[in-house]
Scaffold this motif. Structure first.
Motif, PDB file in Angstrom:
ATOM      1  N   LYS A 154       0.810  -1.220   0.000  1.00 35.90           N
ATOM      2  CA  LYS A 154       0.000   0.000   0.000  1.00 35.90           C
ATOM      3  C   LYS A 154       0.850   1.281   0.000  1.00 35.90           C
ATOM      4  N   CYS A 158       1.811   2.130   4.050  1.00 34.84           N
ATOM      5  CA  CYS A 158       2.092   1.075   5.023  1.00 34.84           C
ATOM      6  C   CYS A 158       2.550  -0.165   4.269  1.00 34.84           C
ATOM      7  N   CYS A 192       1.119  -3.147   4.216  1.00 38.55           N
ATOM      8  CA  CYS A 192       0.081  -4.139   3.896  1.00 38.55           C
ATOM      9  C   CYS A 192       0.071  -4.433   2.405  1.00 38.55           C
ATOM     10  N   THR A 206      -4.862  -5.280   6.695  1.00 34.27           N
ATOM     11  CA  THR A 206      -4.992  -3.965   7.331  1.00 34.27           C
ATOM     12  C   THR A 206      -3.971  -3.853   8.459  1.00 34.27           C
ATOM     13  N   CYS A 207      -3.706  -2.634   8.848  1.00 35.60           N
ATOM     14  CA  CYS A 207      -2.803  -2.374   9.972  1.00 35.60           C
ATOM     15  C   CYS A 207      -3.206  -1.036  10.579  1.00 35.60           C
ATOM     16  N   CYS A 251      -3.340   1.915   7.825  1.00 35.21           N
ATOM     17  CA  CYS A 251      -4.420   2.000   6.839  1.00 35.21           C
ATOM     18  C   CYS A 251      -5.804   1.901   7.497  1.00 35.21           C
TER      19      CYS A 251
HETATM   20 ZN    ZN Z   1      -1.814  -1.146   6.401  1.00 34.47          ZN
END
Ligand code: ZN
Ligand code: ADP
Ligand code: MG
Length: 488
Positions: free
Chosen positions: A29, A32, A34, A46-47, A50
């Motif tokens: 992404k 980030c 991910c 996801t993290c 995001c």
């Molecule tokens: Zn993320």
């Protein structure tokens, strides 16, 4: 005396500008680590970054910047040594931070153009700007319509949130729905050939908004509306045509065009107003405090430029030189990377001009009608070459080859097999003579008129011969044989 000027019909010349959103072909992404994924279990990539958790810090994806520079160079833009990330503030459930990170007054690229091939010659469409941002998450509306209207509930899939996105804005240089579609196709071809995005529209990797107005009688721009989020260029063209009709009708009735966002529904071929834009949003843009500006080293930009692959325009010029095609045909073939590769595979086997005629003509018509991409076609390059070869060897007539192509398109069977099975092989001279004799004896009146010098009925008799041979005779030869027999 009456002023005839006011009675002249007003000329509603369209003005169109396009905005594209393109997913960049990165592994991860924008801000980030991910992974960028499509069609996976919702909310599995996801993290905290995001998902917009407070305090989570973004880090810009270098590969996304590189791809943005590649796109800008391919679109003849000026690539700026410095670009600044900005926060665009608004509320929506798919935007958990309450702002989107984008670029605003210092975008990475500005001032480019693309030359679009149209049937009336090339049109240059200016590129206003290109900037990098992040995509929002995806709202999933439950219920039959799949849209918010009429849904029973909505879910959010944050997998898409934070996907690297490039926005490309054109100047309002486009003056018809057809040219809008051609521009979109050309842009897609450029982005694909450079490899900055796969541009798979079904996955939402390329989306198009179209701004449209008609000119005032004095030639100045009228009020524009925006057709949002179209994921097919056919719909861009059709939606614009409908919206232009709507605006023209309003103006004809002395009503005004309101500034609004429209939705085109392909199912009904109608446009509806989604919302009025009379009260513009204030996004309160400000520089993103958590990210440094992008500093582009000149040597790096030069190095990126040196590795750009062959662009569609360069490929078009090569096709003209290498295969002897017209610039128009070469433009049609190179407007789509898959089609260009398909053509080159066929042209390697048979006469390149014949190959171009078949592919841009009959094959494309079949593909369009069936809504099939050339890469998914059952007529593989080998099979297309086989058909062209059967014609050039004289095994099948042109008319029969059209039929043959249709059958191979449907069945995927080998051309030789289909010729055999359907008896499509061209008739030899004796056999054709026999059919002509039969047609003449079955149509004595018409035959007599031809003998008497009336050439108009020859076409009818040729048609009867073609019908009797189910297209396996060559029309030109059938005509010759007929005239020869009837001149005696
Ligand atoms: Zn993320
Ligand atoms: P906005 O302020 O509404 O975002 P912009 O000037 O930034 O408008 O332009 C957005 C898009 O609309 C661009 O693609 C531009 O070419 C196009 N555009 C601008 N004015 C018009 C107009 N009068 N008719 C059609 N398109 C227009
Ligand atoms: Mg704008």
């Amino acid at each position: 005396m009456e002023n005839t000027k006011t009675q002249e019909k007003r000329d509603y010349r369209p003005v169109i500008g396009l905005e594209f959103h393109v997913h960049l072909a990165t592994r991860t992404k924008m801000f980030c680590g991910c992974r960028v994924t499509y069609g996976e279990e919702p909310n599995t990539h996801t993290c905290p970054v995001c998902l917009g958790h407070p305090g989570a810090l973004p880090v810009a994806n270098e590969r996304a910047i590189e791809l943005g520079v590649m796109a800008g160079l391919a679109l003849n833009c000026e690539v700026h040594p410095r670009a600044v990330y900005a926060r665009k503030n608004y509320f929506y459930p798919d935007l958990p931070k309450g702002y989107q990170i984008t670029q605003y007054d210092e975008p990475i690229c500005t001032g480019g153009y693309i030359d679009v091939q149209t049937s009336e010659g090339p049109v240059r469409v200016g590129i206003t700007r290109l900037h990098l941002e992040e995509d929002a998450a995806k709202n999933v509306h439950a219920g039959e319509s799949g849209r918010m209207h009429g849904s029973t509930g909505s879910y959010i899939d944050y997998n898409r949130g934070g996907t690297p996105l490039m926005e490309i804005v054109t100047e309002p240089d486009i003056d018809s729905p057809e040219v809008a579609r051609a521009t979109a196709n050309q842009l897609k071809a450029i982005l694909q050939s450079v490899g900055v995005s796969e541009c798979d529209m079904e996955k939402g990797q390329l989306r198009c908004d179209a701004n449209v107005s008609v000119r005032e009688p004095d030639g100045s721009f009228g009020t524009k509306t925006e057709l949002k989020n179209m994921n097919s260029f056919r719909f861009v063209e059709r939606g614009l045509a409908r919206e232009l009709e709507r605006q023209t009708e309003l103006l004809e009735n002395a009503e005004r065009v309101g500034q609004s966002t429209m939705h085109y529904d392909p199912a009904t071929d109608e446009v509806h107003e989604l919302r009025s834009k009379e009260f513009a949003h204030d996004y309160r843009y400000f520089p993103e405090p958590d990210l440094l500006p992008v500093e582009l080293n000149e040597a790096w930009v030069r190095e990126i430029k040196s590795r750009l692959p062959e662009l569609p325009e360069e490929m078009r010029d090569r096709f003209v030189g290498q295969y002897g095609l017209s610039s128009y045909d070469a433009g049609v073939l190179t407007a789509d990377r898959e089609l260009a590769a398909y053509y080159e595979a066929v042209a390697a086997e048979v006469d390149p001009k014949q190959a171009a005629n078949w592919i841009t003509g009959d094959l494309q018509a079949l593909l369009n009608e069936a809504g099939v991409e050339v890469s998914e076609s059952r007529v593989t390059p080998e099979k297309m070459a086989g058909i062209v070869r059967l014609v050039s060897e004289g095994t099948v007539s042109r008319a029969a080859a059209k039929d043959l192509l249709g059958r191979v398109f449907e069945s995927g069977d080998s051309p030789a097999e289909v010729v055999e099975r359907e008896g499509l092989a061209q008739m030899g001279g004796d056999e054709l003579g026999g059919v002509v004799d039969r047609v003449v004896s079955e149509n004595p009146d018409e035959a007599e008129r031809v003998r008497g010098g009336d050439k108009k009925v020859v076409g009818f008799l040729v048609g009867q011969v073609m019908k009797a041979t189910r297209g396996s005779a060559d029309g030109g030869r059938a005509r010759e044989v007929l005239l020869e027999k009837l001149s005696r």
